[in-house]
Design an enzyme around this catalytic site. Structure first.
Site, mmCIF file in Angstrom:
data_model
loop_
_atom_site.group_PDB
_atom_site.id
_atom_site.type_symbol
_atom_site.label_atom_id
_atom_site.label_comp_id
_atom_site.label_asym_id
_atom_site.label_seq_id
_atom_site.Cartn_x
_atom_site.Cartn_y
_atom_site.Cartn_z
ATOM 1 N N GLU A 100 0.846 -1.199 0.000
ATOM 2 C CA GLU A 100 0.000 0.000 0.000
ATOM 3 C C GLU A 100 0.878 1.245 0.000
ATOM 4 O OE1 GLU A 100 -2.448 1.581 -0.528
ATOM 5 O OE2 GLU A 100 -4.284 0.905 0.404
ATOM 6 N N ASP A 101 0.336 2.346 -0.505
ATOM 7 C CA ASP A 101 1.066 3.606 -0.438
ATOM 8 C C ASP A 101 0.916 4.268 0.926
ATOM 9 O OD1 ASP A 101 -1.635 4.146 -0.879
ATOM 10 O OD2 ASP A 101 -1.293 5.654 -2.428
ATOM 11 N N ASP A 104 -4.526 5.768 5.770
ATOM 12 C CA ASP A 104 -5.056 7.043 6.266
ATOM 13 C C ASP A 104 -6.142 6.696 7.297
ATOM 14 O OD1 ASP A 104 -5.452 9.870 6.218
ATOM 15 O OD2 ASP A 104 -7.031 9.668 4.756
ATOM 16 N N PHE A 153 -2.138 16.283 3.497
ATOM 17 C CA PHE A 153 -2.368 15.499 2.286
ATOM 18 C C PHE A 153 -1.050 15.394 1.530
ATOM 19 C CE2 PHE A 153 -4.021 13.997 -1.679
ATOM 20 C CZ PHE A 153 -4.996 13.119 -1.240
ATOM 21 N N ARG A 166 2.156 12.272 -9.118
ATOM 22 C CA ARG A 166 2.686 10.928 -8.851
ATOM 23 C C ARG A 166 4.165 10.837 -9.227
ATOM 24 N NH1 ARG A 166 -1.766 7.656 -7.664
ATOM 25 N NH2 ARG A 166 -3.622 8.032 -8.897
HETATM 26 P P1 IMP Z 1 -7.847 5.114 3.726
HETATM 27 O O1 IMP Z 1 -8.894 4.140 3.281
HETATM 28 O O2 IMP Z 1 -8.455 6.344 4.339
HETATM 29 O O3 IMP Z 1 -6.800 4.500 4.631
HETATM 30 O O4 IMP Z 1 -7.143 5.671 2.437
HETATM 31 C C1 IMP Z 1 -6.392 4.879 1.632
HETATM 32 C C2 IMP Z 1 -6.146 5.489 0.267
HETATM 33 O O5 IMP Z 1 -6.490 6.881 0.168
HETATM 34 C C3 IMP Z 1 -4.661 5.422 -0.014
HETATM 35 O O6 IMP Z 1 -4.329 4.172 -0.563
HETATM 36 C C4 IMP Z 1 -4.463 6.586 -0.961
HETATM 37 O O7 IMP Z 1 -4.704 6.186 -2.278
HETATM 38 C C5 IMP Z 1 -5.493 7.606 -0.529
HETATM 39 N N1 IMP Z 1 -4.897 8.619 0.379
HETATM 40 C C6 IMP Z 1 -5.126 8.775 1.700
HETATM 41 N N2 IMP Z 1 -4.415 9.786 2.212
HETATM 42 C C7 IMP Z 1 -3.686 10.286 1.186
HETATM 43 C C8 IMP Z 1 -2.731 11.364 1.083
HETATM 44 O O8 IMP Z 1 -2.367 12.061 2.046
HETATM 45 N N3 IMP Z 1 -2.201 11.550 -0.148
HETATM 46 C C9 IMP Z 1 -2.539 10.818 -1.239
HETATM 47 N N4 IMP Z 1 -3.418 9.808 -1.186
HETATM 48 C C10 IMP Z 1 -4.000 9.551 0.013
#
Ligand code: IMP
Length: 179
Positions: A100-101, A104, A153, A166
Site C-alpha cells: 500500500e502507499d 489514512d 495530504f 505521482r
Molecule cells: P484510507 O482508506 O483512508 O486509509 O485511504 C487509503 C487510500 O487513500 C490510499 O491508498 C491513498 O490512495 C489515498 N490517500 C489517503 N491519504 C492520502 C494522502 O495524504 N495523499 C494521497 N493519497 C492519500
C-alpha cells in the site's frame, strides 16, 4: 520542480526513501525465510513503492495488481471501497504481501484484508510506505511500515492529488491544502 509552487513542503527525500525501502526489503527477506511471496500491489498509488520494494526483496516472488478506490478527486474518504480491477490469478495457499502507499483512515486496507481472507491465502501481511496515525478510524496490522506522516495530504513517489504529482521523486505535502 516546475509542477510545484511555494505551498509544497518536503517530508522525505529520495535518499531517505531509498534507505527505508532497502531496510523494509531486508526485513521482509529475513522474515519470510525463503518462502515464495505473492506481492499484491494496490493501484494506483503504490506502484512506484512496489517497483522499488520488490527489487530489495531476495525471495522468489510473483506480482499481482488490484485496483481499489475509496476516494474521488477530493482529500476526504468517501467511506465506500470499490474493487476497480481484481487479480488475475487465485490467491489460495499463497503468502500474500499487500503493498500500500498510505494508510489514512484504514478503511481501504481493512476492506481488502477481509476480502482476501475469503480467498484462503496461506497468510496475509501488509507493507505500507506511509501511515497517518491522526486519521485512523480502524486499526489495521501494518507489519512493514516506511514512515509515519503528519495529518497533511501528502503527494509524490506515486501518491497523487486529483491524479497529479505521482511523478514527483520525493514525498511532501501542500500547505495550504488544495481545495
Ligand atoms: P484510507 O482508506 O483512508 O486509509 O485511504 C487509503 C487510500 O487513500 C490510499 O491508498 C491513498 O490512495 C489515498 N490517500 C489517503 N491519504 C492520502 C494522502 O495524504 N495523499 C494521497 N493519497 C492519500
Amino acid at each position: 520542480m516546475s509542477q510545484l509552487n511555494d505551498t509544497y513542503h518536503l517530508l522525505f527525500s529520495t535518499e531517505k526513501i531509498a534507505e527505508r525501502v532497502r531496510h523494509l526489503g531486508a526485513e521482509i527477506t529475513r522474515e519470510f525465510d525463503g518462502k515464495p511471496l505473492t506481492v499484491l500491489v494496490v493501484l494506483k498509488g503504490s506502484f512506484i513503492f512496489a517497483a522499488d520494494l520488490i527489487r530489495e526483496i531476495d525471495l522468489p516472488l510473483n506480482v499481482e495488481f488490484i485496483g481499489l478506490r475509496s476516494y474521488g478527486d477530493r482529500v476526504e474518504t468517501s467511506g465506500v471501497v470499490q474493487i476497480t480491477m481484481d487479480v488475475k490469478h487465485p490467491l489460495e495457499g499463497q503468502h500474500v504481501l499487500i503493498v500500500e502507499d498510505i494508510v489514512d483512515t484504514g478503511l481501504t486496507l481493512d476492506y481488502l484484508i477481509k476480502n482476501l481472507s475469503t480467498r484462503k491465502p496461506a497468510s496475509v501481511s501488509v507493507a505500507s510506505l506511509l501511515y497517518k496515525p491522526a486519521r485512523a478510524k480502524v486499526k489495521v496490522p501494518v507489519a512493514y511500515l516506511g514512515f509515519e506522516v503528519p495529518d497533511k495530504f501528502v503527494i509524490g513517489y506515486g501518491l497523487d492529488f486529483a491524479g497529479k504529482y505521482r511523478n514527483i521523486k520525493e514525498i511532501g505535502y501542500l500547505e495550504p491544502p488544495p481545495v
